[in-house]
Enzyme design. Structure first.
Site, PDB file in Angstrom:
ATOM      1  N   HIS A 371       0.818  -1.210   0.000  1.00 56.27           N
ATOM      2  CA  HIS A 371       0.000   0.000   0.000  1.00 56.27           C
ATOM      3  C   HIS A 371       0.856   1.266   0.000  1.00 56.27           C
ATOM      4  CE1 HIS A 371      -3.741  -2.181   1.787  1.00 56.27           C
ATOM      5  NE2 HIS A 371      -3.464  -2.536   0.558  1.00 56.27           N
ATOM      6  N   GLU A 614       1.635 -16.589 -22.995  1.00 53.44           N
ATOM      7  CA  GLU A 614       2.637 -16.727 -21.932  1.00 53.44           C
ATOM      8  C   GLU A 614       2.998 -18.194 -21.712  1.00 53.44           C
ATOM      9  OE1 GLU A 614       1.329 -13.750 -18.558  1.00 53.44           O
ATOM     10  OE2 GLU A 614      -0.426 -14.531 -19.629  1.00 53.44           O
ATOM     11  N   CYS A 685       4.306  -7.375 -24.726  1.00 54.22           N
ATOM     12  CA  CYS A 685       3.961  -6.487 -23.616  1.00 54.22           C
ATOM     13  C   CYS A 685       4.716  -6.834 -22.334  1.00 54.22           C
ATOM     14  CB  CYS A 685       2.460  -6.482 -23.356  1.00 54.22           C
ATOM     15  SG  CYS A 685       1.792  -8.065 -22.844  1.00 54.22           S
TER      16      CYS A 685
END
Length: 758
Positions: A371, A614, A685
């Site tokens: 966070h 992938e 990507c």
């Protein structure tokens, strides 16, 4: 022979604390008090042995015992890490064993006479975050001590920390782990938020030293804790009301979760129960926090670990309030250019610092999805994580140079290093200015080949980079970050808001949304994916999980459809292994589209479906698979590790994880040729496309679309505009046939043909 004790959580703890209070209040000397303490604990836990080891002159010395040979007191000594006691001090964690001698770290000390004892349990005595001793119990019969017994030992350890400190039993040198350093150091870490910063070292120091652990009046302590909770909640409400958090952002779910914990009645109840047992308010908070930290150290799930960090942060805040101590540098005010140092930070703690002076953060822990990192990225504060033993190597006020681009922090740098740092910052600034001048220029080779450069994103905070980098669009928007920072499944409305914001910022530029990739090492508590996996990267995750939990994918599909009203919606599914998975996921989205149409709801103008390649198995099915898709994207990060069976996060395998290996390039050549033959757009990507030399290889193979980090667009575009592609492509064919060292060949080519690689 004593039977195992059955302790009730309340009465036994209160009895132990009452008797310890009497010992501490007595006029006996420190040694006599310790002798009485071990008798009390042994009797309370029905253990034949209780021993106290204290750190003296860098080793753990047996100071008092009930049950072992008295002649061993002040004779038996263990180094940190030696034996079971040494391991407890080194790891600062409890140990609980039915058969002590079977543990690999067991060290037999014959002078203690401990031959007959089988069971062993021990906890560290902590003072100012350092282990200054160990309390251990032993039992003749093999048994595991109950959790409530371990908790009782931990409470005793808290009281002992106070006793031995006030009695002067700990050397002043033991009370701090900072060693006097005068020389320059170069420390490496994990690049969490890129950037550079220069300033003086300031320790965040969230911990408060608890001076009194045993309550004189429990009701007074409960009143103190109630008032502290009110004050803490007011602070958090005020923080969330700040103007900078008024607009929607990545901080929304993070701060809402943080606030939820602050109002958690279960947390309040646990602290109150600890006070009821006879602890002060401070000790009650710390007692509950110890359990939280123990769970945190064991947490494999990064989502769960992040929630425990939030609770730890709140415990520190509450402890400072109830004790009236100013415990953080933020509360004292930094007032000068500062590099903040901490083991870890909660998001709220970072937000308290003055951004005018906070030039960077160095953490002993930290991860890309923490966070505090998401908040730091939004604030533009560079962060370097996983820098070990900060306190042992850096002193308060030391000059620091932080370069997260390189993953280093320079401590007490000499003038030569400062000059070099300044030169590198100036060079980086100059290069960035050059890249900025290329921003609106096309990515076109010297011989006229157009290349599309897209950017990867996953947060609202990433969106300004779309214009700043000059990207042609977003080739990969990772939707899982919103799921990873939320305590519950993100509501459809919140998902829709994020996706709509992304589409609005992109304008006429394309955006490809990758459906949520959670599970495996990105588990979330509200989706019960599976038991702990031995190999999470290849486990129940991404599309596999989404097809198993179709409600999750249905909600996301509807949110994407609503957000793209009147626009082209591009959806890409991650980790497709076989064509049927793609077909099933596509059918699910089309089902939601039909339902949306029936409701008269918002609809996209056009809908396109793509897949991530992938998993190598999918390449063997391209002749059947490509007719089903509108576009294909190669995710080189996972693909390469699957091809080599080499974990990309393992530094021991770094040399085996090579994007420019002929095996990888030949595989990619086969994929690009198949896509071209089928007339289907294909892109890369993964990180590979963001490195100029690797991007050069991809272009030579035939790729014309790259989706990369925003920071990589300038350098890759500079390379493209200095490259004559046709002769390189011809040369690449020969290199792949011969199995040559392609990296060396590319570097030589770039040097001879003045291709800009840096």
């Amino acid at each position: 022979m004593n039977a195992p004790v059955q302790i009730s959580a309340g009465s036994a703890a209160r009895d132990i604390l009452r008797r310890l209070h009497e010992v501490m209040a007595s006029r006996a000397n420190a040694q006599e008090k310790l002798n009485r303490v071990v008798k009390i604990i042994a009797k309370s836990l029905s253990s034949e042995v209780c021993s106290i080891y204290l750190l003296r002159e860098g080793v753990l010395e047996l100071f008092a015992t009930e049950g072992l040979a008295q002649s061993a007191v002040h004779v038996t000594r263990l180094a940190i890490g030696e034996g079971l006691v040494g391991q407890i001090a080194a790891n600062k964690e409890p140990l609980n064993l039915a058969e002590a001698a079977e543990h690999p770290d067991f060290a037999y000390k014959p002078e203690t006479g401990e031959d007959m004892f089988h069971s062993f349990a021990g906890v560290p005595v902590i003072r100012q975050e350092s282990a200054v001793g160990v309390v251990a119990v032993q039992h003749v019969e093999p048994r595991i001590y109950e959790d409530i017994e371990i908790e009782a030992l931990q409470t005793v350890a808290m009281v002992l920390s106070e006793l031995i400190s006030s009695a002067g039993l700990i050397d002043a040198s033991t009370m701090t782990s900072i060693r006097a350093h005068t020389g320059a150091l170069r420390l490496e870490g994990l690049r969490l938020v890129k950037g550079v910063g220069q300033g003086r070292a300031v320790f965040h120091q969230p911990r408060v030293v608890i001076e009194h652990t045993v309550a004189d009046d429990v009701e007074v302590e409960k009143q103190r804790i109630a008032e502290a909770f009110l004050s803490m909640r007011e602070q958090i409400d005020a923080m969330m009301g700040k103007a900078e958090f008024a607009a929607p952002g990545d901080h929304d779910d993070i701060l809402e979760t943080y606030k939820m914990f602050a109002y958690d009645e279960g947390w309040i109840r646990r602290i109150t129960e600890a006070i009821d047992s006879g602890l002060t308010a401070e000790a009650g908070i710390e007692r509950v926090a110890q359990k939280t930290r123990a769970r945190l150290r064991k947490a494999k799930d990064p989502f769960f670990a992040e929630r425990l960090h939030d609770l730890d942060d709140l415990s520190n805040r509450l402890l400072r309030i109830v004790s009236g101590q100013v415990g953080t540098a933020a509360e004292m005010g930094i007032g000068r250019d500062t590099i903040l140092l901490a083991r870890n930070l909660g998001p709220a703690e970072l937000l308290e610092y003055d951004r005018r002076f906070l030039k960077g953060v160095v953490l002993e822990e930290g991860s890309l999805t923490a966070h505090v990192i998401i908040i730091a990225r939004a604030m533009g504060i560079p962060v370097l994580g996983q820098v070990k033993d900060i306190r042992a190597q850096i002193a308060e006020g030391d000059p620091l140079l932080l370069d997260v681009h390189r993953g280093v922090v320079f401590v007490r740098p000499p003038d030569a290093v400062i000059e070099q740092f300044d030169e590198q910052v100036a060079l980086r600034t100059k290069r960035q200015a050059e890249y900025d001048r290329l921003r609106d220029k096309p990515a076109i080779t010297l011989d006229g080949t157009d290349v599309t450069l897209l950017m990867n994103a996953g947060l609202r905070a990433d969106l300004p980079s779309l214009d700043e980098s000059g990207a042609d669009g977003i080739g990969l928007f990772r939707t899982e970050f919103q799921f990873l920072v939320s305590a519950t499944l993100p509501r459809r409305e919140r998902q829709t808001s994020l996706y709509k914001n992304v589409i609005e910022v992109a304008g006429d530029r394309p955006v490809i949304f990758r459906t949520v990739d959670i599970g495996g090492d990105k588990a979330v508590p509200y989706v019960d994916s599976a038991a702990r996996e031995e190999n999470p990267a290849m486990g129940y995750r991404a599309l596999r999980l989404a097809l198993g939990r179709k409600g999750l994918l249905k909600v996301q599909a509807r949110a994407l459809l609503e957000a793209s009203e009147g626009k082209t919606l591009r959806i890409m599914f991650p980790m497709v292994s076989e064509p049927w998975e793609f077909a099933e996921a596509k059918a699910l989205v089309l089902e939601q589209l039909a339902a949306q149409m029936a409701r008269g709801g918002a609809m996209p103008k056009e809908l396109k479906f793509g897949a991530m390649l992938e998993v190598p198995a999918l390449a063997e099915m391209l002749d059947l698979f490509l007719p089903q898709v509108d576009f294909l994207s190669v995710g080189t990060n996972d693909l390469v590790q699957f091809l080599f069976a080499a974990d990309r996060s393992n530094p021991l395998l770094a040399e085996r994880y090579d994007w420019l290996s002929p095996a990888v390039l030949r595989f990619l050549k086969r994929v690009i040729d198949a896509a071209d033959d089928a007339g289907k757009p294909i892109s890369v990507c993964g990180e590979m496309g963001g490195r100029p030399i690797a991007a050069m290889a991809l272009l030579a193979l035939g790729f014309r679309r790259l989706s990369i980090t925003p920071a990589g667009i300038g350098p890759v575009k500079a390379m493209i505009r200095t490259l004559e592609l046709a002769p390189l492509s011809k040369a690449m064919e020969g290199w792949l046939r011969s199995g040559a060292n392609v990296r060396d060949k590319l570097e030589d080519w770039a040097d001879k043909h003045t291709v800009r690689l840096r």
